[in-house]
Design a protein around this motif. Structure first.
Motif, PDB file in Angstrom:
ATOM      1  N   GLU B 117       0.844  -1.190   0.000  1.00  0.00           N
ATOM      2  CA  GLU B 117       0.000   0.000   0.000  1.00  0.00           C
ATOM      3  C   GLU B 117       0.889   1.253   0.000  1.00  0.00           C
ATOM      4  OE1 GLU B 117      -3.460  -0.765   0.098  1.00  0.00           O
ATOM      5  OE2 GLU B 117      -3.477   1.281  -0.665  1.00  0.00           O
ATOM      6  N   ASN B 118       2.017   1.200   0.725  1.00  0.00           N
ATOM      7  CA  ASN B 118       2.980   2.309   0.754  1.00  0.00           C
ATOM      8  C   ASN B 118       4.318   1.828   0.221  1.00  0.00           C
ATOM      9  OD1 ASN B 118       1.142   4.003   2.187  1.00  0.00           O
ATOM     10  ND2 ASN B 118       1.668   2.869   4.038  1.00  0.00           N
ATOM     11  N   PRO B 119       4.443   1.671  -1.081  1.00  0.00           N
ATOM     12  CA  PRO B 119       5.659   1.045  -1.606  1.00  0.00           C
ATOM     13  C   PRO B 119       6.877   1.964  -1.538  1.00  0.00           C
ATOM     14  CG  PRO B 119       4.162   1.656  -3.387  1.00  0.00           C
ATOM     15  CD  PRO B 119       3.464   1.994  -2.119  1.00  0.00           C
ATOM     16  N   PRO B 120       7.902   1.601  -0.760  1.00  0.00           N
ATOM     17  CA  PRO B 120       9.098   2.435  -0.688  1.00  0.00           C
ATOM     18  C   PRO B 120       9.838   2.507  -2.018  1.00  0.00           C
ATOM     19  CG  PRO B 120       9.284   0.504   0.754  1.00  0.00           C
ATOM     20  CD  PRO B 120       7.966   0.420   0.109  1.00  0.00           C
ATOM     21  N   CYS B 121       9.753   1.444  -2.825  1.00  0.00           N
ATOM     22  CA  CYS B 121      10.449   1.451  -4.116  1.00  0.00           C
ATOM     23  C   CYS B 121       9.931   2.575  -5.000  1.00  0.00           C
ATOM     24  CB  CYS B 121      10.263   0.105  -4.811  1.00  0.00           C
ATOM     25  SG  CYS B 121       8.541  -0.392  -4.995  1.00  0.00           S
ATOM     26  N   VAL B 138       1.852  -2.629  -7.964  1.00  0.00           N
ATOM     27  CA  VAL B 138       3.064  -1.829  -8.090  1.00  0.00           C
ATOM     28  C   VAL B 138       3.702  -2.235  -9.407  1.00  0.00           C
ATOM     29  CG1 VAL B 138       5.304  -1.287  -7.102  1.00  0.00           C
ATOM     30  CG2 VAL B 138       3.341  -1.585  -5.621  1.00  0.00           C
ATOM     31  N   MET B 139       3.535  -1.376 -10.399  1.00  0.00           N
ATOM     32  CA  MET B 139       3.848  -1.721 -11.782  1.00  0.00           C
ATOM     33  C   MET B 139       5.256  -1.251 -12.143  1.00  0.00           C
ATOM     34  SD  MET B 139       2.742  -3.146 -14.489  1.00  0.00           S
ATOM     35  CE  MET B 139       3.072  -3.029 -16.253  1.00  0.00           C
ATOM     36  N   MET B 140       5.807  -1.870 -13.159  1.00  0.00           N
ATOM     37  CA  MET B 140       7.137  -1.529 -13.664  1.00  0.00           C
ATOM     38  C   MET B 140       6.990  -1.073 -15.110  1.00  0.00           C
ATOM     39  SD  MET B 140      10.159  -1.832 -12.370  1.00  0.00           S
ATOM     40  CE  MET B 140      11.391  -1.801 -13.634  1.00  0.00           C
ATOM     41  N   CYS B 151      15.471   1.351  -6.174  1.00  0.00           N
ATOM     42  CA  CYS B 151      14.306   0.569  -5.755  1.00  0.00           C
ATOM     43  C   CYS B 151      14.722  -0.719  -5.073  1.00  0.00           C
ATOM     44  CB  CYS B 151      13.399   0.286  -6.944  1.00  0.00           C
ATOM     45  SG  CYS B 151      14.222  -0.582  -8.294  1.00  0.00           S
ATOM     46  N   ILE B 152      15.838  -1.296  -5.538  1.00  0.00           N
ATOM     47  CA  ILE B 152      16.315  -2.534  -4.927  1.00  0.00           C
ATOM     48  C   ILE B 152      16.715  -2.268  -3.484  1.00  0.00           C
ATOM     49  CG2 ILE B 152      18.131  -4.289  -5.008  1.00  0.00           C
ATOM     50  CD1 ILE B 152      18.034  -4.289  -7.929  1.00  0.00           C
ATOM     51  N   VAL B 153      17.354  -1.117  -3.282  1.00  0.00           N
ATOM     52  CA  VAL B 153      17.743  -0.736  -1.933  1.00  0.00           C
ATOM     53  C   VAL B 153      16.501  -0.396  -1.112  1.00  0.00           C
ATOM     54  CG1 VAL B 153      19.103   0.888  -0.583  1.00  0.00           C
ATOM     55  CG2 VAL B 153      19.927   0.146  -2.813  1.00  0.00           C
ATOM     56  N   GLY B 154      15.528   0.238  -1.753  1.00  0.00           N
ATOM     57  CA  GLY B 154      14.329   0.667  -1.047  1.00  0.00           C
ATOM     58  C   GLY B 154      13.439  -0.481  -0.619  1.00  0.00           C
ATOM     59  N   CYS B 155      13.406  -1.560  -1.399  1.00  0.00           N
ATOM     60  CA  CYS B 155      12.480  -2.651  -1.104  1.00  0.00           C
ATOM     61  C   CYS B 155      12.984  -3.488   0.065  1.00  0.00           C
ATOM     62  CB  CYS B 155      12.294  -3.545  -2.322  1.00  0.00           C
ATOM     63  SG  CYS B 155      11.284  -4.992  -1.966  1.00  0.00           S
ATOM     64  N   PRO B 156      12.198  -3.574   1.152  1.00  0.00           N
ATOM     65  CA  PRO B 156      12.645  -4.339   2.310  1.00  0.00           C
ATOM     66  C   PRO B 156      12.457  -5.847   2.154  1.00  0.00           C
ATOM     67  CG  PRO B 156      10.620  -3.138   2.819  1.00  0.00           C
ATOM     68  CD  PRO B 156      10.909  -2.904   1.379  1.00  0.00           C
ATOM     69  N   GLY B 242       5.456  -0.509   8.112  1.00  0.00           N
ATOM     70  CA  GLY B 242       4.403   0.376   7.619  1.00  0.00           C
ATOM     71  C   GLY B 242       4.220   0.361   6.123  1.00  0.00           C
ATOM     72  N   THR B 243       4.763  -0.634   5.444  1.00  0.00           N
ATOM     73  CA  THR B 243       4.593  -0.674   3.992  1.00  0.00           C
ATOM     74  C   THR B 243       3.230  -1.243   3.601  1.00  0.00           C
ATOM     75  OG1 THR B 243       5.660  -2.830   3.997  1.00  0.00           O
ATOM     76  CG2 THR B 243       7.046  -0.939   3.506  1.00  0.00           C
ATOM     77  N   GLN B 244       2.566  -1.911   4.509  1.00  0.00           N
ATOM     78  CA  GLN B 244       1.250  -2.509   4.276  1.00  0.00           C
ATOM     79  C   GLN B 244       1.236  -3.476   3.094  1.00  0.00           C
ATOM     80  OE1 GLN B 244      -1.154  -2.093   6.318  1.00  0.00           O
ATOM     81  NE2 GLN B 244      -0.892  -0.112   7.306  1.00  0.00           N
ATOM     82  N   PRO B 245       1.932  -4.595   3.223  1.00  0.00           N
ATOM     83  CA  PRO B 245       1.952  -5.575   2.130  1.00  0.00           C
ATOM     84  C   PRO B 245       0.548  -6.084   1.818  1.00  0.00           C
ATOM     85  CG  PRO B 245       3.596  -6.123   3.791  1.00  0.00           C
ATOM     86  CD  PRO B 245       2.750  -5.039   4.368  1.00  0.00           C
ATOM     87  N   GLN B 246       0.311  -6.419   0.580  1.00  0.00           N
ATOM     88  CA  GLN B 246      -0.985  -6.962   0.186  1.00  0.00           C
ATOM     89  C   GLN B 246      -0.880  -8.438  -0.183  1.00  0.00           C
ATOM     90  OE1 GLN B 246      -3.689  -5.350   0.882  1.00  0.00           O
ATOM     91  NE2 GLN B 246      -2.440  -3.606   1.562  1.00  0.00           N
TER      92      GLN B 246
END
Lengths: 138, 251
Positions: B117-121, B138-140, B151-156, B242-246
Motif C-alpha cells: 500500500e505504501n511502496p518504498p520502491c 506496483v507496476m514496472m 528501488c532494490i535498496v528501497g524494497c525491504p 508500515g509498507t502494508q503488504p498486500q
C-alpha cells in the motif's frame, strides 16, 4: 606576402582534403541504392492493410509505437480498433511483427539505409529469421 | 495615487497571495474522500500449510518464469526472480518463536512482490519507472528504467532483481508473449497485470495444484480473499515497517 604563405596554403589544402574525405570515399565506393522495404505480410486477417493508412505509417510509425507502449504499460489498455473496424492488441511483437514477419527485409532494410537503430529489439523479440528458417522464435 | 495608498494596496495584494494556500486547503477538502477499498484492490492470500504439504513443488515458480521470459542465471548473486522460496526464518524473522510447529518453521515460504500500500520502491524511483496503479499493483515500466537500483535498496523484501547480464543468453526459448528485459534494468512481479486484463488469474495462482494461492479483490466484501482474511488469522511480512503488504499468509 606573409612569410609563412606557403605553409598556410599547404595546411589549408590538407584541411580541405580531410574535410571532404567522406565525399570522396563515397564517390569511389559508390553508395548502395536505397531499396524499398519489401511489404510481405503473414497470413493474418486483414493482412493487406496496415493498422493505419500507409502514408501515416511510413512517416509516423515510431510515434504510434510510442503511443501504444504508453497506453499499454502506463494505462493498462491493450485493445486497439482500426478506423475500418479491425481489432488488434497494442503489441509490437504480437501485432506489428506478427503481420510484418520478415523483419530483415522490412523494418531493418529501411532502418539500415537510414542509419536508424531502434533499441526495442534488446527486449522485444522481433521477427528476424532464425537459423532453421522459421521466422518467429516460437 | 499617493505613496500611502500604493503601499496599502500592495499590502492587500500580498494578503491575496497568503489566501491562495488557504483556499487550496478548502478545495482539497471538497474532493470526495475515496477509500482504497471502494475500488478494485488486488491482493493475494497464501495458505502456507497447503503449500508446504506439497513438498518440493515449484509449479507456480516455473509457470511465472515461463510466462514472463525470466532467465535462469548461473550465479546465485545474479539471480532473477519474480516469485521464489525463502526460509521461514528469513521471511518472518520478526514474528518467529522457537515453539512454532516444526514443519512450519523449517518449511519454505513462497514470496514475491508484496504490492505494498505504501511502496518504498516507488518513493525512491527517480524516473517514475515504477509506480502504484489505482488497483494497487506496483507496476514496472521497463522503458523508463535507467538501472539506478534505488528501488532494490528501497524494497525491504528483496522483491526486485537486477539484470547484471544479458538475460537472453540465459533463456532456452524466449517467446513473444512477453518481451524479455535487457542488461541494466530492474525487474519484478507485476501480479500478471497482462493476464488480469484478459480476465485470467495470475500465472502462479492458476498453476498451483494445491489451491494454496488465492487471488482477488479486497474492494469486494464477498471476494474469496476477503472471506479468507475474515475467517483465518493471517500474517504479513515485516508489518512494523508500515509498507502494508498486500500478500497475506495463513500459517
Amino acid at each position: 606576402m606573409p612569410p609563412d604563405f606557403r605553409k598556410i596554403v599547404f595546411g589549408l589544402v590538407i584541411f580541405l582534403i580531410l574535410v571532404t574525405l567522406p565525399l570522396w570515399t563515397n564517390l569511389l565506393r559508390g553508395t548502395a541504392p536505397l531499396e524499398d522495404p519489401e511489404i510481405s505480410t503473414r497470413d493474418v486477417p486483414g493482412k493487406d492493410r496496415c493498422v493505419r493508412e500507409a502514408e501515416y505509417m511510413k512517416a509516423n510509425h515510431m510515434d504510434l509505437l510510442n503511443e501504444w507502449r504508453e497506453t499499454v504499460v502506463r494505462d493498462g489498455e491493450r485493445g486497439f480498433v482500426t478506423v475500418d473496424g479491425r481489432h488488434f492488441d497494442r503489441s509490437l511483437d504480437r501485432t506489428c511483427m506478427d503481420c510484418h514477419n520478415k523483419q530483415e527485409v522490412f523494418c531493418d532494410r529501411c532502418h539500415n539505409a537510414l542509419a536508424v537503430s531502434p533499441y526495442c529489439w534488446d527486449c522485444h523479440i522481433g521477427a528476424r529469421e532464425t537459423k532453421d528458417g522459421s521466422t518467429a522464435l516460437r | 495615487m499617493d505613496r500611502r495608498l500604493f503601499v496599502k494596496l500592495t499590502g492587500l495584494g500580498a494578503l491575496g497571495l497568503a489566501a491562495r494556500p488557504a483556499l487550496d486547503l478548502f478545495a482539497a477538502a471538497e474532493i470526495p474522500a475515496h477509500s482504497p477499498l471502494a475500488q478494485r484492490r488486488w491482493a493475494m492470500v497464501m495458505d502456507l500449510r497447503k503449500c508446504q504439504e506439497a513438498g518440493d513443488c515449484e509449479v507456480c515458480i516455473a509457470a511465472c518464469h515461463q510466462a514472463h521470459n525470466v532467465p535462469k542465471m548461473d550465479r546465485p548473486d545474479e539471480e532473477i526472480k519474480w516469485v521464489w522460496k525463502e526460509s521461514f526464518h528469513h521471511t518472518f524473522h520478526d514474528q518467529e518463536h522457537p515453539y512454532l510447529d516444526e514443519q512450519l518453521r523449517h518449511g519454505p515460504v513462497l514470496v514475491t512482490c508484496n504490492h505494498c500500500e505504501n511502496p518504498p520502491c516507488v518513493r525512491v524511483c527517480p524516473t517514475q519507472a515504477t509506480w502504484k496503479r489505482d488497483d494497487g499493483i506496483v507496476m514496472m515500466d521497463w522503458h523508463r528504467c535507467i538501472g539506478c537500483r534505488y528501488c532494490i535498496v528501497g524494497c525491504p523484501y528483496g522483491s526486485r532483481s537486477f539484470n547484471w547480464q544479458d538475460p537472453r543468453k540465459h533463456l532456452a526459448e524466449p517467446h513473444k508473449d512477453f518481451p524479455t528485459r535487457t542488461k541494466g534494468v530492474v525487474e519484478k512481479c507485476t501480479l500478471c497485470e497482462e493476464r488480469l486484463t484478459r480476465n485470467q488469474l495470475p500465472a502462479c495462482v492458476e498453476a498451483c495444484p494445491a489451491g494454496a494461492l488465492v487471488f482477488g479483490d479486497l474492494g469486494d466484501p464477498d471476494s474469496p480473499v476477503r472471506e479468507l482474511l475474515k475467517s483465518r488469522y493471517t500474517l504479513r511480512r515485516k508489518p512494523n515497517l508500515g509498507t502494508q503488504p498486500q500478500v497475506y499468509y495463513i500459517v
